[in-house]
Design a protein around this motif. Sequence first.
Motif, PDB file in Angstrom:
ATOM      1  N   ASP A  71       0.869  -1.177   0.000  1.00 31.77           N
ATOM      2  CA  ASP A  71       0.000   0.000   0.000  1.00 31.77           C
ATOM      3  C   ASP A  71       0.907   1.230   0.000  1.00 31.77           C
ATOM      4  O   ASP A  71       1.523   1.547   1.010  1.00 31.77           O
ATOM      5  N   PHE A  72       0.979   1.884  -1.153  1.00 30.56           N
ATOM      6  CA  PHE A  72       1.901   3.004  -1.332  1.00 30.56           C
ATOM      7  C   PHE A  72       1.172   4.333  -1.162  1.00 30.56           C
ATOM      8  O   PHE A  72       0.251   4.651  -1.909  1.00 30.56           O
ATOM      9  N   ASN A  79      -0.880  18.391  -4.491  1.00 28.48           N
ATOM     10  CA  ASN A  79      -0.823  18.303  -3.027  1.00 28.48           C
ATOM     11  C   ASN A  79      -1.971  17.493  -2.431  1.00 28.48           C
ATOM     12  O   ASN A  79      -2.441  17.791  -1.337  1.00 28.48           O
ATOM     13  N   CYS A  80      -2.421  16.470  -3.165  1.00 26.52           N
ATOM     14  CA  CYS A  80      -3.459  15.565  -2.654  1.00 26.52           C
ATOM     15  C   CYS A  80      -2.806  14.299  -2.121  1.00 26.52           C
ATOM     16  O   CYS A  80      -1.937  13.727  -2.775  1.00 26.52           O
ATOM     17  N   GLN A  81      -3.268  13.871  -0.944  1.00 32.90           N
ATOM     18  CA  GLN A  81      -2.779  12.618  -0.360  1.00 32.90           C
ATOM     19  C   GLN A  81      -3.491  11.464  -1.062  1.00 32.90           C
ATOM     20  O   GLN A  81      -4.705  11.438  -1.125  1.00 32.90           O
ATOM     21  N   LYS A  82      -2.726  10.535  -1.623  1.00 33.86           N
ATOM     22  CA  LYS A  82      -3.316   9.388  -2.319  1.00 33.86           C
ATOM     23  C   LYS A  82      -2.626   8.112  -1.898  1.00 33.86           C
ATOM     24  O   LYS A  82      -1.588   8.127  -1.261  1.00 33.86           O
ATOM     25  N   SER A  83      -3.223   7.004  -2.323  1.00 34.21           N
ATOM     26  CA  SER A  83      -2.676   5.690  -2.015  1.00 34.21           C
ATOM     27  C   SER A  83      -2.982   4.770  -3.184  1.00 34.21           C
ATOM     28  O   SER A  83      -4.057   4.856  -3.769  1.00 34.21           O
ATOM     29  N   LYS A  84      -2.037   3.926  -3.529  1.00 35.17           N
ATOM     30  CA  LYS A  84      -2.266   2.911  -4.563  1.00 35.17           C
ATOM     31  C   LYS A  84      -1.776   1.574  -4.048  1.00 35.17           C
ATOM     32  O   LYS A  84      -0.747   1.487  -3.393  1.00 35.17           O
TER      33      LYS A  84
END
Length: 139
Positions: A71-72, A79-84
């Motif tokens: 989970d990266f 400047n948006c916090q995201k996850s892939k």
Amino acid sequence: MANSASGMAVHDDCKLKFQELKAKRNFRFIVFKIDEKIQQVTVEKLGEPAETYDDFTNSLPPNECRYAVFDFDFVTDENCQKSKIFFISWSPDGSRIRSKMLYASSKDRFRRELDGIQVELQATDPSEMSFDIIKARAF
């Protein structure tokens, strides 16, 4: 449950832990192993949320195949916090031919069991899954 091509079943724990990683973010990564004796994919290691990408890569054995999810977390240019969620098929050059074939033939079915994978990577040595590659593939 078993796949006719490889005869490999997927332990329910694999899907349950993946759902926890995806929905609750209880883990940073999961390393999966094929247990050849019972012909099943099982959970080998769960990475705590505070663990890093280095902790993850260090948990992959240097001469044995594994599947893994990572989970990266990252911040976009806006400047948006995201996850892939990455699915990584680890098949090092030094691993046994039989093991490489088993992991290769079971990969697609196993990957389909994990709903929510966003990026897939295949690596035969650590340079093919360096942090820079992960970062580049996330965007």
